[in-house]
Design an enzyme around this catalytic site. Sequence first.
Site, PDB file in Angstrom:
ATOM      1  N   ASP A 208       0.839  -1.190   0.000  1.00 57.73           N
ATOM      2  CA  ASP A 208       0.000   0.000   0.000  1.00 57.73           C
ATOM      3  C   ASP A 208       0.874   1.240   0.000  1.00 57.73           C
ATOM      4  O   ASP A 208       1.988   1.218  -0.538  1.00 57.73           O
ATOM      5  CB  ASP A 208      -0.931  -0.036   1.217  1.00 57.73           C
ATOM      6  N   HIS A 301      -3.711   5.980   3.294  1.00 60.76           N
ATOM      7  CA  HIS A 301      -4.420   4.788   2.846  1.00 60.76           C
ATOM      8  C   HIS A 301      -3.818   3.513   3.437  1.00 60.76           C
ATOM      9  O   HIS A 301      -4.534   2.637   3.938  1.00 60.76           O
ATOM     10  CB  HIS A 301      -4.377   4.750   1.312  1.00 60.76           C
ATOM     11  N   SER A 628     -11.191  -0.838  -0.932  1.00 55.81           N
ATOM     12  CA  SER A 628      -9.893  -0.783  -0.262  1.00 55.81           C
ATOM     13  C   SER A 628     -10.030  -1.079   1.219  1.00 55.81           C
ATOM     14  O   SER A 628      -9.107  -1.579   1.846  1.00 55.81           O
ATOM     15  CB  SER A 628      -9.256   0.604  -0.434  1.00 55.81           C
TER      16      SER A 628
END
Length: 1021
Positions: A208, A301, A628
């Site tokens: 990520d 994220h 996600s």
Amino acid sequence: MFNSLTKARRPIVVTLAVGALVAASVLPAGAQPASGPAAQGVASSSAVQGTPVPLGPDGSVPTATYSAGKYVVVLAKAPVASYAGGTDNIPATKPKSGRKVEVTSAAARRYASVLTADQNKIASSVGASQKQKYTVSLNGFSATLTSAQATRLARTPGVLAVAKDTLRHTTDDKVDYDFLKLAGTSGVWAGLGGAKTAGKGVVVGVIDTGIYPQSASFAGRKLGNSPSATDPYLAYRSGSQVVMQKVNGGTFTGVCETGDGFTASDCNTKLISARYFGDSFIASAGSNLQDFISPLDGEGHGTHTASTAAGDNGVQASIDNVDFGKISGVAPAASIAVYKALWTSSIASQSGGTTSDIVAAIDQAVADGVDVINYSVGSSSESLPVDPIQLAFLSAASAGIFVSASAGNSGPGASTMDNTSPWVTTVAASTLKPYEGTVVLGNGSRYAGVSTTVVKSVGPQPFVTATSVKLAAAAATDAARCTPGTLDPTLVAGKIVECDRGVVDRVAKSAEVKRAGGVGMVLVNLAPSDTDADLHTVPTVHLDSDVGLLAKAYAATAGATATLVPGNTSPVTTPYPQVAGFSSRGPSLSSNGDILKPDIAAPGVGILASISPTLDGGRNFDFLSGTSMAAPHIAGLAALYVQKHPTWSPMEIKSALMTTAVDTKNADGSTNTDPFAQGAGEVHPSAMFNPALVYDAGAQDWLSYLEGLGYDTGTGVPAVAASEYNQASIASGALVSTLTVTRKVTAVKAGLYSAKASVPGFKVTVTPSILSMNAVGQVKSFKVTMTRTTAPVGRYATGFLTWSGANTSVRSPIALEPVALHSFADTVDITGTAGSVSWKVRSGINGAFPITGYGLTAGHQAASSVTATTTRQFPVTVAAGTKFARFATKVASDNGLQDIDLTVYSISGGIATPVGTSATSLSDETVDLKAPAAGSYLAVVSGYQDAAGTTSTPFSFRDFEVGANPNVGTFTVTPANASTTGGQTLPVKATATGLDAGTAYLGWVQYVDGSGTVVQGNPTK
């Protein structure tokens, strides 16, 4: 593993699968009552909490130490509700079966007085003043005690327990671990030893944007320099490496790479490794890079996904001075290894990661020895199964690593997914119980929407549309969206403003309302869409269009007022879980619909988790939504599975998750069984450890799957049709009359299992219909035959296959699209000036079966050349009546080193819309369009690679419009008119005469459903 992949596509740039996160709330906090009595005459706070207490060196129970505070003191005598007699000749007060306790009876009153007397005596023995007394369901009292009083009471005979009066919270389905039934005495974690050990000995690799190591979700002890004598799964340093023994007997070896804002000391016993991979991205981004060249998360994220999958349990989450309770990762005791391969650019559209960097990250994760990979990333289109990233995941799965990947956020349209390879678990996003607020209008109407910022009532205040309070110079369309700088403070002050969704960032809209002095915002979807748990700068309720447009219309009336109140006080309850509107749907195109995707759904809307404060306004936590956020829920559950069953394969774990899933809901509360939205259904952790039967697959199956799709793996394995791939679902994207598939199941529990299968419009037969599994590990095969009866052609029919045993069921979704026919040849050739070619077509319908030939046409041809850095453009006009169009390039001298690409655009009103792309690793490219709309098109040829020692690649561009351009010679097809029955195979013959031996031609043979076979005349010319 692969010697050649003749259809392999060149690596493409991948971007974040951004979208929904999910809001989290609090789990029940504090101690739980003990389920059984403590040792006679002994009580401790540990016993009250249900936590085992180790004996002291002398074999006695250690004396608890109590702090001052409010306590509940529980006495040993039974309360009225469970008193069975034996005290002072008082009859039993325990009610008989089916009856309720009679607290007003003489016996109950007498016995209660005995209990009260005991309570008074015990309290007075330590000088305590009782606050509340309990006699019916509990024998005890509450009191504020000093440390000494509490300690003395714990030692007093007749006292069962002394429990701190702890703040409790109801189980809240707004919290993912509550909704998934992970916490609590009967939750999934309890079966693994509790939250402190759930996932212990398992490593979750997160590919990520990096990680923010200072987050409370990743707290751990400092790494030691040798293995722990008390914890075999505790990571430690070994020179420059970090080593951890795993529950499955393997060893993880990682590194804590240093760089911008990241040091070796940022790793600990929780975050055991952190690496970064960005050579390609960093070089291409140049000065636009807006990130840390290190594992440090600059976007947030990666921190969010890591904390969702395996963050610590019991982390208090507070945002903007609002306490949202405690959060936890799904596998809170698992270790985390981070592989940063996604990066942030100052140009938002360029943020993401490149194939080469991501493959390097996957490669390293496999080498290090992770057990699970979370990949909340996707391409802008569905990746082929031979995309480098997908092949890297094949190798990871072959090494026993479970890969969880997001389906994408391009829904709700069909065939919008990525990460659809069968060795990957593809995850759709679903909702939790939403954080809600209600807009109470002055006319009495109440409309509920999503809100995380209405924590107390706001109003009643004047309620206005944004256009009615805009600055004079602002455009009405801009003001309606509350675009920054469009609202007039003199008109907005003290009001609640209605803002339209669209164009402008949602949070920027509330910021504009705040700037102009507004006290609240109602954000309205103008068309049906998702509602989001954003952290707005003024109290905000986000309404969908069904009620939002009504609120907007009222705001436009004179004297309108509104009040924003916490929670849903409207007459309509919001059902959950629902598959999020943004969640990408199937069917998968790369498998021609013969592999059912997505595999499963998990929470992915409004997920509260840790975030990196570096680029998120200084916040440490945030609500995010997207597949996600769904993928790390499945990754965390897979980690729990690895702990429970260390020897299970990734596909066995995937099967267990799928076959125990449950259906989601539609917006009206009805059951949703759409497998292209939810896959097998919503993951159901409470049942996932009880799958009874599992469908397994491995490397040989995956290679055969690729061979079946036409890819040459160079391994010599036999080709197998995609529909035959052994997974816990069945699909066919083009079923002609009848399809039979074979599946194999492995017994997790011995016993008899009976099959039941149903698909509307199909007769479904399972053979054998009963499986006798005599031992755990036994493998048996069965066949499923699906024959169309009344199902409409060209429309999917869906259902389920369920194996039922003693107190268990194993459910698999089925998705079938019946088609009118199947041609055994997509393309046929006629060489020379005349000739014929034959092939077969299988009919799926009863009745008329017309076959029509169009062409042959010579089309048009132009010579040109292109370099690796240039393009050539060819305008093409497609006339009305065109049945089939082909745009193609052919390199003049092909030595296998040249590479050019082709993209075709439809041109209308000055807008170019791509309608087809061919970008293989081959030198020749082709884009085919069936029944294209008449109009202007533009074919763009781009250079990608020149042959060594050359400066350009000569090629010819050709376009054919079959059915509109003049035919050459004669072209006949037989039979022209036929009548068939479902399942009948029909021979077809095409004959051409009068062709020029030096010219290439194209024809089209069209069938009853509009599909067809391409006929190439002189195909090599």
